[in-house]
Design an enzyme around this catalytic site. Structure first.
Site, short mmCIF file in Angstrom:
data_model
loop_
_atom_site.label_atom_id
_atom_site.label_comp_id
_atom_site.label_asym_id
_atom_site.label_seq_id
_atom_site.Cartn_x
_atom_site.Cartn_y
_atom_site.Cartn_z
N ARG A 15 -121.57 -0.16 31.23
CA ARG A 15 -120.88 -1.38 30.78
C ARG A 15 -120.11 -2.09 31.90
NH1 ARG A 15 -117.21 -1.04 25.95
NH2 ARG A 15 -117.19 1.24 25.98
N TYR A 103 -111.01 13.31 33.99
CA TYR A 103 -112.10 12.33 34.08
C TYR A 103 -111.78 11.36 35.21
CZ TYR A 103 -113.55 13.45 29.22
OH TYR A 103 -113.98 14.05 28.08
N ASN A 169 -108.75 13.35 21.22
CA ASN A 169 -108.99 14.10 22.44
C ASN A 169 -108.99 13.16 23.65
OD1 ASN A 169 -109.86 15.98 24.36
ND2 ASN A 169 -112.03 15.64 23.84
N ASN A 226 -114.05 1.41 30.74
CA ASN A 226 -115.49 1.33 30.53
C ASN A 226 -116.07 -0.02 30.86
OD1 ASN A 226 -115.87 4.02 29.32
ND2 ASN A 226 -114.54 3.20 27.73
N TYR A 348 -101.53 -17.64 65.44
CA TYR A 348 -102.32 -16.42 65.28
C TYR A 348 -101.96 -15.47 66.41
CZ TYR A 348 -106.00 -13.01 65.46
OH TYR A 348 -106.67 -11.81 65.50
N ASN A 359 -89.64 -15.82 71.79
CA ASN A 359 -89.82 -16.90 70.82
C ASN A 359 -91.22 -17.48 71.01
OD1 ASN A 359 -89.82 -19.43 69.48
ND2 ASN A 359 -87.60 -19.29 69.38
N ALA A 362 -94.61 -23.02 67.91
CA ALA A 362 -95.56 -23.41 66.87
C ALA A 362 -96.96 -23.56 67.45
CB ALA A 362 -95.12 -24.72 66.25
N SER A 387 -94.95 -24.50 72.46
CA SER A 387 -95.83 -24.82 71.34
C SER A 387 -97.26 -25.04 71.81
CB SER A 387 -95.36 -26.10 70.64
OG SER A 387 -94.10 -25.86 70.07
N ARG A 422 -101.94 -27.87 82.18
CA ARG A 422 -102.41 -28.99 81.38
C ARG A 422 -102.52 -30.19 82.32
NH1 ARG A 422 -96.57 -29.01 78.52
NH2 ARG A 422 -95.57 -30.38 80.02
C1 UD1 Z 1 -115.31 12.25 25.61
C2 UD1 Z 1 -114.97 13.39 24.65
C3 UD1 Z 1 -114.18 12.84 23.45
C4 UD1 Z 1 -112.92 12.15 23.96
C5 UD1 Z 1 -113.29 11.06 24.98
C6 UD1 Z 1 -112.04 10.53 25.62
C7 UD1 Z 1 -116.79 15.02 24.80
C8 UD1 Z 1 -118.02 15.53 24.17
N1 UD1 Z 1 -116.20 14.01 24.19
O1 UD1 Z 1 -116.19 11.38 24.92
O2 UD1 Z 1 -113.81 13.89 22.58
O3 UD1 Z 1 -112.20 11.59 22.89
O4 UD1 Z 1 -114.11 11.61 26.04
O5 UD1 Z 1 -112.38 9.44 26.44
O6 UD1 Z 1 -116.36 15.55 25.80
N2 UD1 Z 1 -119.45 12.76 32.38
C9 UD1 Z 1 -120.14 13.39 33.39
N3 UD1 Z 1 -121.32 13.98 33.11
C10 UD1 Z 1 -121.86 14.00 31.87
C11 UD1 Z 1 -121.14 13.36 30.84
C12 UD1 Z 1 -119.95 12.75 31.13
O7 UD1 Z 1 -119.70 13.41 34.54
O8 UD1 Z 1 -122.92 14.57 31.70
C13 UD1 Z 1 -118.18 12.11 32.69
C14 UD1 Z 1 -118.25 10.62 32.49
O9 UD1 Z 1 -118.61 9.95 33.66
C15 UD1 Z 1 -116.84 10.28 32.05
C16 UD1 Z 1 -116.37 11.55 31.34
O10 UD1 Z 1 -117.22 12.58 31.78
O11 UD1 Z 1 -115.97 10.07 33.13
C17 UD1 Z 1 -116.41 11.42 29.83
O12 UD1 Z 1 -117.72 11.19 29.41
P1 UD1 Z 1 -118.07 10.16 28.27
O13 UD1 Z 1 -119.54 10.14 28.09
O14 UD1 Z 1 -117.40 8.87 28.52
O15 UD1 Z 1 -117.42 10.88 27.01
P2 UD1 Z 1 -117.05 10.22 25.62
O16 UD1 Z 1 -118.29 10.06 24.83
O17 UD1 Z 1 -116.21 9.04 25.81
CA CA Z 2 -115.70 7.58 27.58
#
Ligand code: UD1
Ligand code: CA
Length: 451
Positions: A15, A103, A169, A226, A348, A359, A362, A387, A422
């Site tokens: 996104r 994350y 979560n 996102n 500059y 000093n 300008a 200047s 000059r």
């Molecule tokens: C996840 C949680 C959800 C929580 C939410 C908070 C899980 C299953 N779900 O969901 O409970 O409320 O985050 O934002 O954990 N990533 C990887 N590799 C992967 C998958 C993900 O590196 O295979 C990374 C993503 O880049 C991202 C983070 O992990 O930074 C979270 O992954 P994302 O797919 O956004 O999880 P959500 O579906 O949002």
């Molecule tokens: Ca997410």
């Protein structure tokens, strides 16, 4: 207890509509990944493992630019958060402490929150960071039984009753590293998304007789990015907080909403920041300085009592000593301006050293670039640069020396000398009036169509 960080950063971030991996998009001049790493800095992590996938090379470079000990592990296919964590297992094989999963796209978890999670480990095996969501949307839900966390259900897999829960979560989890990897190994992908959910480790832990609980934080900390709009929102949140912290630390801002700060901006007390000032990365401003309106600073150091702007541009490598003055439409790059020196208008100054109390008139320009290489200009103490002087580098002007206005300096000027280069002026008596007459006649003939 020693700490290892596992930072999940493999996702593409569809996104964002970007060629840049999502975690490298910047908030206040630093990649989101670096914000996540910084939030855990106070815990002095012994190991930092970044799980990268999309744009792994660039992600790794950004991680090690912040912390050269950070290790990058690859997750070539994004099969879910549990699968992502599993990729860190090998790198932490000999690690005996606690692991914290963060994350890379969640930049605002506070150091105090992470500390509270570590503290909670004294009584529980698995700690999940939860928050009460204003709009729980598609977040995973924390199913609590008293103080015990029984399980986490993903929105897609949740019953109506579970969807009514507002305790959500954040994704941040803390457990002993070896326990975390054992739990992750037991996770399957039989769910609505066909993914390996990290959230499943809670139920697995409970089944094994381990204990799990949640620590909660304010929703603002768990903000994940996102989209570009959410990135801007994150930046705005950062700015509001950073401005407030500065004002609380004794900095005056006339219009704080118009001042843009970087993640590492340092400003000392009793400094005044006028409206519309931009602080790029790596700026320190000491006490009692004034940064006037519409100035742009990056990679520079401004000492006590200096006055900068309005409309000044300080580029990387600028060092302003105490009580210096840099005025409007002045650009300074990679230059040291010594105590009390003034560069007040339209100049500059690049790759230069300006001695104390000099000093700079300008319109003075250091011609530092010959089209291929950059060269140094040295300007002595107490000198006076007339200047519109052009200083063709490499060149030096001595102490107590002067240059005449409009001089093009191509040879070194000794101490106490005056350099003038000059064309000498010639005055021709009465010639101006004759010239006016000729020009006026020409104009008259032209309007008559005769010429
Ligand atoms: C996840 C949680 C959800 C929580 C939410 C908070 C899980 C299953 N779900 O969901 O409970 O409320 O985050 O934002 O954990 N990533 C990887 N590799 C992967 C998958 C993900 O590196 O295979 C990374 C993503 O880049 C991202 C983070 O992990 O930074 C979270 O992954 P994302 O797919 O956004 O999880 P959500 O579906 O949002
Ligand atoms: Ca997410």
């Amino acid at each position: 207890m020693s700490i290892a960080l596992i930072i999940l950063a493999a996702g593409k971030g569809t996104r964002m509509k970007s060629d840049l991996p999502k975690v490298l998009h910047e908030v206040a001049g630093a990649p989101m990944l670096v914000h996540a790493m910084k939030s855990a800095q106070d815990l002095e992590p012994e190991k930092t493992i970044v799980v990268a996938g999309h744009g792994a090379e660039a992600v790794g470079a950004a991680a090690s630019a912040y912390d050269e000990t950070a290790e990058v592990v690859l997750q070539t296919e994004q099969l879910g958060t549990a699968h992502a964590v599993a990729q860190a297992k090998e790198a932490l094989r000999d690690f005996d402490g606690d692991a914290i999963v963060l994350y890379g796209d969640t930049p605002f978890i506070s150091p105090a929150t992470l500390q509270a999670m570590c503290d909670a480990r004294a009584a529980h095996d698995v700690i999940v960071l939860g928050f009460v969501a204003h709009d729980p949307g598609r977040y995973g839900r924390l199913v609590m039984q008293g103080k015990s966390l029984s399980k986490i259900v993903e929105f897609k897999d949740a019953s109506d009753e579970e969807r009514a829960i507002t305790l959500c979560n954040s994704g941040v989890i803390c457990a002993k590293a070896s326990v975390l990897f054992d739990l992750v190994d037991a996770v399957g992908n039989d769910n609505a998304s066909g993914e390996y959910y990290l959230t499943d480790i809670v139920e697995i832990a409970q089944a094994k007789g381990l204990s799990a609980t949640s620590v909660t934080c304010d929703e603002s900390e768990t903000l994940g990015v996102n989209s570009r709009a959410q990135l801007a929102e994150a930046d705005a949140i950062f700015q509001a907080k950073a401005r407030l912290e500065l004002m609380e630390a004794g900095i005056t801002m006339h219009a704080p909403d118009t001042v843009y700060l970087s993640h590492d901006t340092y400003i000392g007390p009793d400094t005044v920041i006028e409206p519309n000032v931009v602080f790029g990365p790596e700026v320190t401003v000491e006490n009692g300085a004034t940064i006037r309106a519409f100035s742009h600073l990056e990679g520079c150091h401004v000492s006590r009592g200096a006055v900068v702007g309005p409309y000044a541009r300080l580029r990387p490598g600028t060092e302003l000593a105490e009580f210096t003055r840099v005025g409007n439409f002045v650009e300074i790059k990679n230059a040291v301006i010594d105590e009390g020196a003034k560069v007040n208008h339209l100049s500059y100054i690049g790759d230069a050293h300006v001695g104390p109390r000099a000093n700079i008139g300008a319109g003075t320009i250091t011609c530092n670039y010959d089209g291929v290489m950059k060269h140094h200009t040295e300007i002595g103490a107490d000198s006076f640069i007339g200047s519109n002087t052009l200083l063709v580098a490499p060149v030096s002007v001595g102490a107590n020396a002067m240059t005449g206005s409009g001089t093009v300096v191509t040879k070194d000027v000794p101490d106490e000398a005056l350099a003038i280069a000059r064309t000498p002026q010639v005055n021709k008596a009465g010639l101006a009036v004759k010239l006016f007459d000729i020009l006026k006649k020409k104009k008259f003939l032209k309007t008559k169509g005769a010429v």
